[in-house]
Enzyme design. Structure first.
Site: not given
Length: 346
Positions: A207, A264
């Site tokens: 991620k 994120t």
């Protein structure tokens, strides 16, 4: 009326932003100590009740002890090993050294079976090992060692401020899942349990790389359609890689997959997204890093690609990020290469 369970003794090793935030959470209901390798930092935190280096403006609970003496940090745990927990708040680059230190100390303290939880996200540079593989190698001399990974969509500053957060503790050991939940679950913190260590770790690592890609796209003003496409195809990339490493597919639809990726890739506090934004705006990576921004997506992108290639798994977004960060490929050239890939079934 039953009494509440006795408090745990929790040692958090690593006084970065995330280690400090977790230590603050644990100290509200348990005996907690925060260990910093830097003696000056530990002393300043103890005196000022603030981690000015990593969480400026956040007041640390009075109950939280701070020290740079590792023996002093572990001593309270040795008094009651059955009610002890070690949380490693160190980055992937420091995980092996910290675990080797523990391997040399824990047996003599009677803590060979104490649950150990790590929080770092990424692949190790050079070896492309995941955190659980690093820990297993470093603690190989302690047959009874048990551990797990704590992850999820979480900015340390918000957690330290007492804002709501949901996390996942993944371990094949019941004692690790139970101790971590007991230490942190409650109030604004919700902890879910999983047995899929590899899946949780792959989600946490990939991620960050996808967030760099999303930042680059936003820096190039490619629009929200492009961002949604990167997040969606990044999730597919993450899932494909994780399954090849033995992960459970459903993990990637949860907190440590989709949840952490969305946070994120879009959050204003995301350092990985910030690096991508700066790259998309035309700045050089060396200049960005020299300004003090650190991002695990930069640190682990090449290692992730190396591991995937060894498995025969395609990671086109990760490959594009590596080309931009390390091979001098212009961001728009990398985007054009992604768009030029042949049409395929989703």
């Amino acid at each position: 009326m039953s009494r509440p369970p006795a408090p745990l003794s929790v040692a958090v090793l690593g006084a970065g932003s995330w280690g400090t935030a977790l230590a603050a959470v644990a100290s509200r209901r348990h005996r907690a100590v925060l260990w910093a390798r830097d003696a000056a930092q530990a002393s300043a935190m103890a005196d000022a009740r603030e981690n000015t280096r990593y969480l400026p403006g956040i007041t640390l609970p009075d109950a939280l002890a701070c020290t740079s003496d590792l023996s002093a940090a572990l001593a309270p745990l040795a008094a009651e090993p059955a009610r002890a927990l070690i949380i490693l708040g160190v980055p992937v680059a420091g995980l092996q050294a910290t675990c080797l230190e523990l391997a040399a100390r824990l047996p003599d303290l009677g803590l060979a079976q104490v649950p150990i939880v790590w929080t770092c996200k990424g692949f190790e540079a050079g070896t492309a090992r995941l955190p659980h593989e690093i820990v297993a190698d470093a603690l190989a001399g302690i047959p009874d060692a048990c551990g797990g990974v704590l992850s999820g969509p979480s900015f340390a500053r918000e957690v330290a401020q007492g804002l709501p957060v949901a996390l996942t503790i993944a371990s094949t050991h019941t004692i690790v899942r139970e101790a971590t939940t007991r230490a942190l679950h409650g109030g604004a913190v919700r902890v879910y349990a999983s047995t899929d260590v590899a899946g949780v770790e792959v989600g946490g690592a990939l991620k960050n790389v996808i967030a760099v890609a999303c930042g680059i796209g936003d820096g190039l003003a490619l629009g929200t359609n492009a961002r949604a496409a990167l997040i969606t195809r990044g999730l597919a990339e993450m899932s494909r890689f994780g399954i090849a490493l033995g992960a459970q597919p459903e993990t990637f639809a949860g907190l440590t997959g989709l949840g952490d990726l969305v946070l994120t890739a879009t959050g204003e506090l995301s350092r990985n997204r910030r690096v991508g934004l700066e790259i998309g705006a035309g700045r050089k990576l060396d200049d960005i890093l020299a300004s003090g921004i650190t991002a695990e997506g930069v640190r682990c992108a090449r290692a992730a690609l190396q591991r995937a290639q060894a498995l025969g798994v395609e990671l086109p977004i990760t490959e594009a990020v590596c080309a931009v960060l390390f091979d001098g490929v212009a961001p728009m050239t990398a985007v054009s290469a992604l768009l030029a890939r042949e049409a395929r079934l989703e």
